[in-house]
Design a protein around this motif. Structure first.
Motif, PDB file in Angstrom:
ATOM      1  N   TYR A   1       0.871  -1.174   0.000  1.00 11.58           N
ATOM      2  CA  TYR A   1       0.000   0.000   0.000  1.00 11.58           C
ATOM      3  C   TYR A   1       0.909   1.226   0.000  1.00 11.58           C
ATOM      4  O   TYR A   1       1.791   1.347   0.849  1.00 11.58           O
ATOM      5  CB  TYR A   1      -0.919   0.018   1.225  1.00 11.58           C
ATOM      6  N   PRO A   2       0.734   2.154  -0.942  1.00  9.47           N
ATOM      7  CA  PRO A   2       1.678   3.273  -1.095  1.00  9.47           C
ATOM      8  C   PRO A   2       1.677   4.211   0.108  1.00  9.47           C
ATOM      9  O   PRO A   2       0.668   4.359   0.806  1.00  9.47           O
ATOM     10  CB  PRO A   2       1.180   3.985  -2.357  1.00  9.47           C
ATOM     11  N   ASP A   3       2.819   4.861   0.328  1.00 12.17           N
ATOM     12  CA  ASP A   3       2.953   5.825   1.421  1.00 12.17           C
ATOM     13  C   ASP A   3       2.510   7.223   1.016  1.00 12.17           C
ATOM     14  O   ASP A   3       2.358   8.091   1.874  1.00 12.17           O
ATOM     15  CB  ASP A   3       4.410   5.881   1.901  1.00 12.17           C
ATOM     16  N   GLU A   4       2.329   7.435  -0.279  1.00  6.93           N
ATOM     17  CA  GLU A   4       1.926   8.749  -0.762  1.00  6.93           C
ATOM     18  C   GLU A   4       0.670   8.633  -1.603  1.00  6.93           C
ATOM     19  O   GLU A   4       0.442   7.623  -2.280  1.00  6.93           O
ATOM     20  CB  GLU A   4       3.054   9.391  -1.578  1.00  6.93           C
ATOM     21  N   VAL A   5      -0.125   9.682  -1.568  1.00  2.00           N
ATOM     22  CA  VAL A   5      -1.374   9.694  -2.305  1.00  2.00           C
ATOM     23  C   VAL A   5      -1.101   9.727  -3.807  1.00  2.00           C
ATOM     24  O   VAL A   5      -0.087  10.264  -4.263  1.00  2.00           O
ATOM     25  CB  VAL A   5      -2.235  10.911  -1.886  1.00  2.00           C
ATOM     26  N   LEU A   6      -1.977   9.126  -4.559  1.00  3.66           N
ATOM     27  CA  LEU A   6      -1.901   9.170  -6.015  1.00  3.66           C
ATOM     28  C   LEU A   6      -2.010  10.625  -6.471  1.00  3.66           C
ATOM     29  O   LEU A   6      -2.823  11.384  -5.937  1.00  3.66           O
ATOM     30  CB  LEU A   6      -3.050   8.349  -6.605  1.00  3.66           C
ATOM     31  N   PRO A   7      -1.186  11.068  -7.429  1.00  2.32           N
ATOM     32  CA  PRO A   7      -1.282  12.459  -7.893  1.00  2.32           C
ATOM     33  C   PRO A   7      -2.695  12.812  -8.357  1.00  2.32           C
ATOM     34  O   PRO A   7      -3.418  11.963  -8.898  1.00  2.32           O
ATOM     35  CB  PRO A   7      -0.294  12.502  -9.061  1.00  2.32           C
ATOM     36  N   ALA A   8      -3.065  14.064  -8.138  1.00  2.00           N
ATOM     37  CA  ALA A   8      -4.405  14.513  -8.515  1.00  2.00           C
ATOM     38  C   ALA A   8      -4.662  14.330 -10.001  1.00  2.00           C
ATOM     39  O   ALA A   8      -5.791  14.049 -10.419  1.00  2.00           O
ATOM     40  CB  ALA A   8      -4.588  15.976  -8.115  1.00  2.00           C
ATOM     41  N   SER A   9      -3.607  14.468 -10.814  1.00  2.08           N
ATOM     42  CA  SER A   9      -3.762  14.309 -12.260  1.00  2.08           C
ATOM     43  C   SER A   9      -4.150  12.890 -12.644  1.00  2.08           C
ATOM     44  O   SER A   9      -4.664  12.646 -13.738  1.00  2.08           O
ATOM     45  CB  SER A   9      -2.458  14.694 -12.972  1.00  2.08           C
ATOM     46  N   LEU A  10      -3.918  11.926 -11.739  1.00  3.24           N
ATOM     47  CA  LEU A  10      -4.267  10.527 -11.982  1.00  3.24           C
ATOM     48  C   LEU A  10      -5.505  10.098 -11.202  1.00  3.24           C
ATOM     49  O   LEU A  10      -5.845   8.920 -11.192  1.00  3.24           O
ATOM     50  CB  LEU A  10      -3.087   9.620 -11.624  1.00  3.24           C
ATOM     51  N   GLY A  11      -6.138  11.053 -10.540  1.00  2.00           N
ATOM     52  CA  GLY A  11      -7.374  10.737  -9.826  1.00  2.00           C
ATOM     53  C   GLY A  11      -7.302  10.889  -8.328  1.00  2.00           C
ATOM     54  O   GLY A  11      -8.332  10.856  -7.650  1.00  2.00           O
ATOM     55  N   GLY A  12      -6.087  11.012  -7.769  1.00  2.21           N
ATOM     56  CA  GLY A  12      -5.938  11.259  -6.345  1.00  2.21           C
ATOM     57  C   GLY A  12      -6.513  10.164  -5.468  1.00  2.21           C
ATOM     58  O   GLY A  12      -6.688   9.012  -5.879  1.00  2.21           O
ATOM     59  N   VAL A  13      -6.840  10.540  -4.237  1.00  3.24           N
ATOM     60  CA  VAL A  13      -7.335   9.569  -3.266  1.00  3.24           C
ATOM     61  C   VAL A  13      -8.673   8.976  -3.699  1.00  3.24           C
ATOM     62  O   VAL A  13      -8.989   7.827  -3.365  1.00  3.24           O
ATOM     63  CB  VAL A  13      -7.450  10.218  -1.867  1.00  3.24           C
ATOM     64  N   GLY A  14      -9.451   9.736  -4.469  1.00  2.00           N
ATOM     65  CA  GLY A  14     -10.729   9.204  -4.934  1.00  2.00           C
ATOM     66  C   GLY A  14     -10.554   7.957  -5.774  1.00  2.00           C
ATOM     67  O   GLY A  14     -11.252   6.955  -5.591  1.00  2.00           O
ATOM     68  N   ARG A  15      -9.594   8.002  -6.687  1.00  2.00           N
ATOM     69  CA  ARG A  15      -9.363   6.842  -7.555  1.00  2.00           C
ATOM     70  C   ARG A  15      -8.758   5.676  -6.777  1.00  2.00           C
ATOM     71  O   ARG A  15      -9.004   4.509  -7.092  1.00  2.00           O
ATOM     72  CB  ARG A  15      -8.454   7.242  -8.711  1.00  2.00           C
ATOM     73  N   MET A  16      -7.993   5.974  -5.745  1.00  2.00           N
ATOM     74  CA  MET A  16      -7.460   4.911  -4.896  1.00  2.00           C
ATOM     75  C   MET A  16      -8.588   4.189  -4.173  1.00  2.00           C
ATOM     76  O   MET A  16      -8.477   2.998  -3.867  1.00  2.00           O
ATOM     77  CB  MET A  16      -6.479   5.495  -3.875  1.00  2.00           C
ATOM     78  N   CYS A  17      -9.675   4.917  -3.894  1.00  2.00           N
ATOM     79  CA  CYS A  17     -10.784   4.347  -3.126  1.00  2.00           C
ATOM     80  C   CYS A  17     -11.865   3.726  -3.998  1.00  2.00           C
ATOM     81  O   CYS A  17     -12.713   2.990  -3.487  1.00  2.00           O
ATOM     82  CB  CYS A  17     -11.408   5.422  -2.241  1.00  2.00           C
TER      83      CYS A  17
END
Length: 419
Positions: A242-258
């Motif tokens: 599980y990554p230590d940093e949030v996905l960049p906003a340009s790739l969808g950010g935390v929303g896309r991770m969820c």
């Protein structure tokens, strides 16, 4: 002179007509855009505003097939008719390089400590699909069967929509929603958690993820076992991360991770341990895979930690059962409907390989049993297919009288019956 006026009039009409088309094209606006993911649903609303001020609305879906819409101008030839906008769609299908089928799936499996009936049912259900099937006793963490152990113990893959289980539990624990809270997803569009789990709605879980924030999302994911080994001294087990940093906003950010676990790697054992904790009331066991008859005889459960989720389990169980009854996992019922099954599907793809997940638990007369079917391949591979195979697994066990003796028909007084 008259002829010159006619030519001039025709030219003038052409200029006016061209200006009208330009005005129409200039006033075309897009009011909203969301995406269809393989295992979830979202909506797209597009409106085209005509030059006259009248509006025309239509809904479209941008799916995994990458549908692309192009706009063309089609003018009617009748004198004085206003040109109209016509939409032409060109569909591009995603291409997969991996095969959904494989031979010799059980080669190298260590099987002496497994339940032979459960293993036989899992092999029968999986067939030649490129994947793995795992069955677990959630009351102890014992792995009853693990077919295609090489894949089961691998580093795993993107969890797709199965990640929504951890997000749902996190949002419930934080008091953001309960199972019946309507969450606004734009305009008059609302969904509850029960509906969102059953239909695997991406936008709903993206919304919850943004409300939770990355730090809380990661905290609960780690608490539920993601990012750490699920097994206890299982030889060959690799770690899903599980990554230590949030996905960049340009790739969808935390929303896309969820919504479907972008940038997360989950193993079949990690999903099995999580679903087992949901099935048993909150105890996260180390999964153990006995390798010999002696290991089975001396087996002792090992608790990793106790999760404070007992009050939350009824809140998500309704949606998980809804997935099987009428949602994304309803294909399971084509093969089996003898007792309740609760589960979560997941479908996504990466670098030419498509993944299909289904983690579930069933209320059987012998107690609960947890299953994880994880598939890799091309177009035939997706979450509902994994759910279908799970139904075949339960059917195979039912046919072998694994759960209970089938009810017999009362023969007393029936013509042709014998004592």
């Amino acid at each position: 002179m008259s002829r010159s006026l006619k030519v001039f009039g025709a030219l003038l009409f052409g200029l006016v007509l061209g200006a009208g088309v330009g005005a129409n094209a200039a006033t075309t606006t897009t009011t909203g855009k969301t995406k269809h993911h393989s295992a979830g649903t979202t909506r797209v609303a597009t409106s085209v505003k005509a030059h006259s001020g009248a509006s025309h609305s239509s809904s479209a879906a941008k799916s995994a097939s990458h549908a692309v819409a192009t706009t063309t101008v089609a003018g009617r030839r009748r004198h004085g008719a206003r040109p109209t906008l016509a939409v032409r769609r060109t569909r591009y299908q995603e291409h997969f390089s991996a095969s959904s089928y494989a031979d010799n799936l059980t080669l190298g499996d260590v099987v002496e400590g497994e339940d032979p009936l459960v293993r036989a049912a899992a092999i029968e259900a999986l067939g030649n699909m490129n994947g793995t099937a795992i069955a677990i006793d959630p009351s102890t963490g014992r792995i009853l069967a693990m077919v295609n152990q090489k894949l089961a113990l691998s580093r795993g893959a993107e969890p797709c929509s199965t990640i929504k289980l951890t997000v749902a539990l996190a949002a419930l624990e934080e008091g953001i929603v309960n199972k019946d809270t309507p969450v606004n997803l734009g305009g008059h569009y609302h969904l509850t958690m029960t509906e969102a789990l059953a239909h695997s709605n991406n936008l709903y879980f993206e919304t919850l993820g943004r409300q939770l924030g990355f730090e809380r999302v990661k905290h609960y994911a780690n608490e539920f076992g993601l990012g750490e080994l699920a097994g206890y001294q299982i030889q060959g087990e690799q770690l899903g991360t599980y990554p230590d940093e949030v996905l960049p906003a340009s790739l969808g950010g935390v929303g896309r991770m969820c919504s479907f676990g972008e940038s997360v790697s989950m193993t079949p054992l990690q999903l099995g341990a999580l679903v087992s904790a949901i099935a048993n009331g909150g105890t996260l066991y180390y999964l153990q895979h006995p390798e010999t008859a002696v290991d089975v005889a001396t087996f002792e459960p090992k608790v990793k930690r106790v999760l404070d989720i007992a009050p939350l389990i009824p809140e998500i169980s309704v949606g998980m059962q809804g997935a099987v009854q009428y949602g994304t996992a309803r294909s399971l019922r084509a093969n089996f409907s003898q007792f309740p099954v609760m589960g979560k599907t997941g479908t996504c793809s990466n670098n030419g390989t498509r993944f299909g997940w289904f983690g579930s638990f069933a209320d059987t007369p012998k107690g609960r049993i947890v299953t994880v079917f994880f598939l890799e391949g091309g177009r035939p591979t997706f979450g509902p297919k994994a759910a279908e195979l799970t139904g075949e697994f339960y059917r195979a066990l039912w046919d072998k009288d694994y759960f209970q003796q089938k009810p017999t028909v009362e023969t007393s007084g029936v013509v042709g019956a014998s004592e």
